[in-house]
Design a protein around this motif. Structure first.
Motif, PDB file in Angstrom:
ATOM      1  N   ARG A 125       0.855  -1.186   0.000  1.00 58.98           N
ATOM      2  CA  ARG A 125       0.000   0.000   0.000  1.00 58.98           C
ATOM      3  C   ARG A 125       0.891   1.236   0.000  1.00 58.98           C
ATOM      4  N   ARG A 126       0.639   2.127  -0.938  1.00 61.71           N
ATOM      5  CA  ARG A 126       1.507   3.284  -1.143  1.00 61.71           C
ATOM      6  C   ARG A 126       2.959   2.830  -1.314  1.00 61.71           C
ATOM      7  N   ARG A 127       3.087   1.716  -2.038  1.00 53.91           N
ATOM      8  CA  ARG A 127       4.377   1.150  -2.461  1.00 53.91           C
ATOM      9  C   ARG A 127       5.231   0.615  -1.310  1.00 53.91           C
ATOM     10  N   LYS A 128       4.621   0.398  -0.167  1.00 54.07           N
ATOM     11  CA  LYS A 128       5.306  -0.197   0.971  1.00 54.07           C
ATOM     12  C   LYS A 128       4.511  -1.413   1.453  1.00 54.07           C
ATOM     13  N   ILE A 129       5.210  -2.384   2.054  1.00 55.78           N
ATOM     14  CA  ILE A 129       4.520  -3.579   2.540  1.00 55.78           C
ATOM     15  C   ILE A 129       3.660  -3.215   3.736  1.00 55.78           C
ATOM     16  N   ALA A 130       2.364  -3.467   3.609  1.00 52.10           N
ATOM     17  CA  ALA A 130       1.417  -3.208   4.695  1.00 52.10           C
ATOM     18  C   ALA A 130       1.094  -4.485   5.463  1.00 52.10           C
ATOM     19  N   LEU A 131       1.070  -5.619   4.744  1.00 52.77           N
ATOM     20  CA  LEU A 131       0.762  -6.909   5.355  1.00 52.77           C
ATOM     21  C   LEU A 131       1.571  -7.997   4.677  1.00 52.77           C
ATOM     22  N   GLN A 132       1.913  -9.041   5.420  1.00 55.10           N
ATOM     23  CA  GLN A 132       2.684 -10.165   4.888  1.00 55.10           C
ATOM     24  C   GLN A 132       2.330 -11.417   5.681  1.00 55.10           C
ATOM     25  N   GLY A 195      10.532 -20.115  -4.271  1.00 51.53           N
ATOM     26  CA  GLY A 195      11.532 -19.961  -5.319  1.00 51.53           C
ATOM     27  C   GLY A 195      11.631 -18.530  -5.816  1.00 51.53           C
ATOM     28  N   TRP A 196      10.627 -17.730  -5.520  1.00 48.05           N
ATOM     29  CA  TRP A 196      10.607 -16.303  -5.876  1.00 48.05           C
ATOM     30  C   TRP A 196      11.151 -15.442  -4.739  1.00 48.05           C
ATOM     31  N   TRP A 197      10.497 -15.541  -3.553  1.00 53.49           N
ATOM     32  CA  TRP A 197      10.880 -14.615  -2.470  1.00 53.49           C
ATOM     33  C   TRP A 197      12.255 -14.912  -1.869  1.00 53.49           C
ATOM     34  N   GLU A 198      12.778 -16.135  -2.093  1.00 50.97           N
ATOM     35  CA  GLU A 198      14.107 -16.450  -1.570  1.00 50.97           C
ATOM     36  C   GLU A 198      15.176 -15.508  -2.121  1.00 50.97           C
ATOM     37  N   TYR A 199      14.962 -15.014  -3.352  1.00 51.96           N
ATOM     38  CA  TYR A 199      15.956 -14.157  -3.997  1.00 51.96           C
ATOM     39  C   TYR A 199      15.556 -12.678  -4.005  1.00 51.96           C
ATOM     40  N   LEU A 200      14.475 -12.363  -3.294  1.00 50.34           N
ATOM     41  CA  LEU A 200      14.005 -10.976  -3.276  1.00 50.34           C
ATOM     42  C   LEU A 200      13.650 -10.590  -1.843  1.00 50.34           C
ATOM     43  N   GLU A 201      14.569  -9.948  -1.176  1.00 51.55           N
ATOM     44  CA  GLU A 201      14.252  -9.467   0.162  1.00 51.55           C
ATOM     45  C   GLU A 201      13.184  -8.382   0.064  1.00 51.55           C
ATOM     46  N   GLU A 202      12.461  -8.207   1.153  1.00 43.96           N
ATOM     47  CA  GLU A 202      11.310  -7.316   1.122  1.00 43.96           C
ATOM     48  C   GLU A 202      11.681  -5.879   0.766  1.00 43.96           C
ATOM     49  N   HIS A 203      12.821  -5.403   1.244  1.00 44.50           N
ATOM     50  CA  HIS A 203      13.201  -4.028   0.920  1.00 44.50           C
ATOM     51  C   HIS A 203      13.516  -3.890  -0.570  1.00 44.50           C
ATOM     52  N   VAL A 204      13.975  -4.976  -1.200  1.00 47.91           N
ATOM     53  CA  VAL A 204      14.240  -4.953  -2.643  1.00 47.91           C
ATOM     54  C   VAL A 204      12.920  -4.884  -3.418  1.00 47.91           C
ATOM     55  N   MET A 205      11.926  -5.643  -2.961  1.00 45.72           N
ATOM     56  CA  MET A 205      10.606  -5.564  -3.598  1.00 45.72           C
ATOM     57  C   MET A 205      10.082  -4.133  -3.564  1.00 45.72           C
ATOM     58  N   GLU A 206      10.222  -3.488  -2.414  1.00 46.65           N
ATOM     59  CA  GLU A 206       9.737  -2.113  -2.274  1.00 46.65           C
ATOM     60  C   GLU A 206      10.523  -1.152  -3.155  1.00 46.65           C
ATOM     61  N   GLU A 207      11.835  -1.311  -3.193  1.00 52.36           N
ATOM     62  CA  GLU A 207      12.666  -0.429  -4.014  1.00 52.36           C
ATOM     63  C   GLU A 207      12.310  -0.556  -5.489  1.00 52.36           C
ATOM     64  N   MET A 208      12.077  -1.787  -5.957  1.00 55.77           N
ATOM     65  CA  MET A 208      11.727  -1.993  -7.357  1.00 55.77           C
ATOM     66  C   MET A 208      10.340  -1.443  -7.668  1.00 55.77           C
ATOM     67  N   LEU A 209       9.458  -1.500  -6.682  1.00 60.15           N
ATOM     68  CA  LEU A 209       8.105  -0.963  -6.883  1.00 60.15           C
ATOM     69  C   LEU A 209       8.127   0.555  -6.964  1.00 60.15           C
ATOM     70  N   GLU A 210       9.061   1.189  -6.277  1.00 60.67           N
ATOM     71  CA  GLU A 210       9.162   2.649  -6.295  1.00 60.67           C
ATOM     72  C   GLU A 210       9.309   3.184  -7.726  1.00 60.67           C
ATOM     73  N   ASP A 211      10.013   2.430  -8.571  1.00 66.22           N
ATOM     74  CA  ASP A 211      10.298   2.891  -9.933  1.00 66.22           C
ATOM     75  C   ASP A 211       9.342   2.323 -10.974  1.00 66.22           C
ATOM     76  N   ALA A 212       8.407   1.472 -10.552  1.00 67.40           N
ATOM     77  CA  ALA A 212       7.515   0.810 -11.507  1.00 67.40           C
ATOM     78  C   ALA A 212       6.281   1.658 -11.800  1.00 67.40           C
ATOM     79  N   THR A 213       5.808   1.585 -13.022  1.00 65.73           N
ATOM     80  CA  THR A 213       4.581   2.295 -13.400  1.00 65.73           C
ATOM     81  C   THR A 213       3.378   1.376 -13.452  1.00 65.73           C
ATOM     82  N   SER A 214       3.621   0.056 -13.326  1.00 61.34           N
ATOM     83  CA  SER A 214       2.526  -0.907 -13.358  1.00 61.34           C
ATOM     84  C   SER A 214       2.974  -2.193 -12.690  1.00 61.34           C
ATOM     85  N   ALA A 215       2.006  -3.042 -12.350  1.00 65.81           N
ATOM     86  CA  ALA A 215       2.325  -4.345 -11.767  1.00 65.81           C
ATOM     87  C   ALA A 215       3.111  -5.197 -12.759  1.00 65.81           C
ATOM     88  N   LYS A 216       2.786  -5.081 -14.033  1.00 63.56           N
ATOM     89  CA  LYS A 216       3.480  -5.862 -15.065  1.00 63.56           C
ATOM     90  C   LYS A 216       4.958  -5.494 -15.109  1.00 63.56           C
TER      91      LYS A 216
END
Length: 255
Positions: A125-132, A195-216
């Protein structure tokens, strides 16, 4: 009425077959997404995850409602389908699977989810993890008991040992979100196997979302990271992103 967009990827990684399965069923009102990671010898992991996804979607299509009870029933129904298949095929191995199920009512904007194992659901939510969701795994139990911190969840030698799974002969634990939450414009749900989240720490997911214009776009960038970081014999990986409406604009502050 909510506008919902779905993007997904499911890849073999460096294994011989893909034992992950994902799928979704949507209508103008109730919607369902499901991801499952199967395990077992001789290809039975494929069978387990496909049974989980097909059973879940078939059940939901017959009763497209969004509630804590419905998502619980979908999960127990998937477990029953796998157990029945094992009983009909006693010569087979001890196949089992994880599951993550997300339900959204596009009219009331309510969402509920359930999971078993270490396939995860995140709400951004607002490009940050709200729930996990919290994994049903030995390593998560060690962390909860104070024998390590979150850093060991991706490195511990026993990180793949589950404490609850679909198709297990032991008592199954289902974690349910509880009272439905109200989703907001710009929310993003991410459902993914280990097999996905093992290579993507949560802060990396957020950082990549900061620059994304869409979910795709976000999913594509993360998939590139998974591919480039994967080790020898890397696991299958699956991710499903559900975008609610349009992502909010990113504001760049220049100091």
């Amino acid at each position: 009425m909510l506008a919902l967009q779905t993007t997904y990827t499911s890849q073999t990684g460096q294994r011989k077959r893909n034992e992950d399965t994902c799928g979704y069923w949507t209508s103008d009102t109730a919607c369902c997404w499901v991801v499952s990671d199967g395990a077992g010898g001789h290809g039975s992991g494929d069978v387990a995850s496909q049974l989980v996804v097909n059973t879940t979607l078939t059940q939901f299509e017959a009763k497209p409602e969004v509630s804590e009870q419905v998502v619980t029933d979908l999960t127990t129904g998937a477990h029953s389908a796998v157990m029945e298949h094992k009983h009909r095929n006693p010569e087979g191995d001890d196949m089992h699977a994880t599951v993550a199920v997300l339900l959204i009512d596009a009219g009331t904007r309510q969402a509920v989810w359930a999971h078993v194992g270490d396939t995860r659901i995140y709400l951004f939510r607002r490009r940050k993890i709200a729930l996990q969701t919290r994994d049903h795994s030995l390593v998560q139990q060690l962390i909860d008991a104070g024998y390590g911190n979150e850093e060991i969840i991706r490195t511990h030698p026993q990180r793949n040992m589950l404490t609850s799974a679909i198709g297990s002969n032991d008592e199954m634990t289902i974690s349910v979100s509880g009272t439905p939450i109200l989703v907001e414009e710009g929310d993003l749900f991410l459902m993914c196997t280990d097999g996905w989240w093992e290579y993507l720490e949560e802060h990396v997911m957020e950082e990549m979302l900061e620059d994304a214009t869409s979910a795709k776009e976000w999913l594509e960038v993360m998939a590139q990271r998974v591919e480039s970081s994967a080790k020898e014999n890397a696991d299958n990986y699956t991710a499903v992103a559900i975008q609610v409406g349009e992502l909010e604009e990113v504001t760049t502050v220049i100091r």
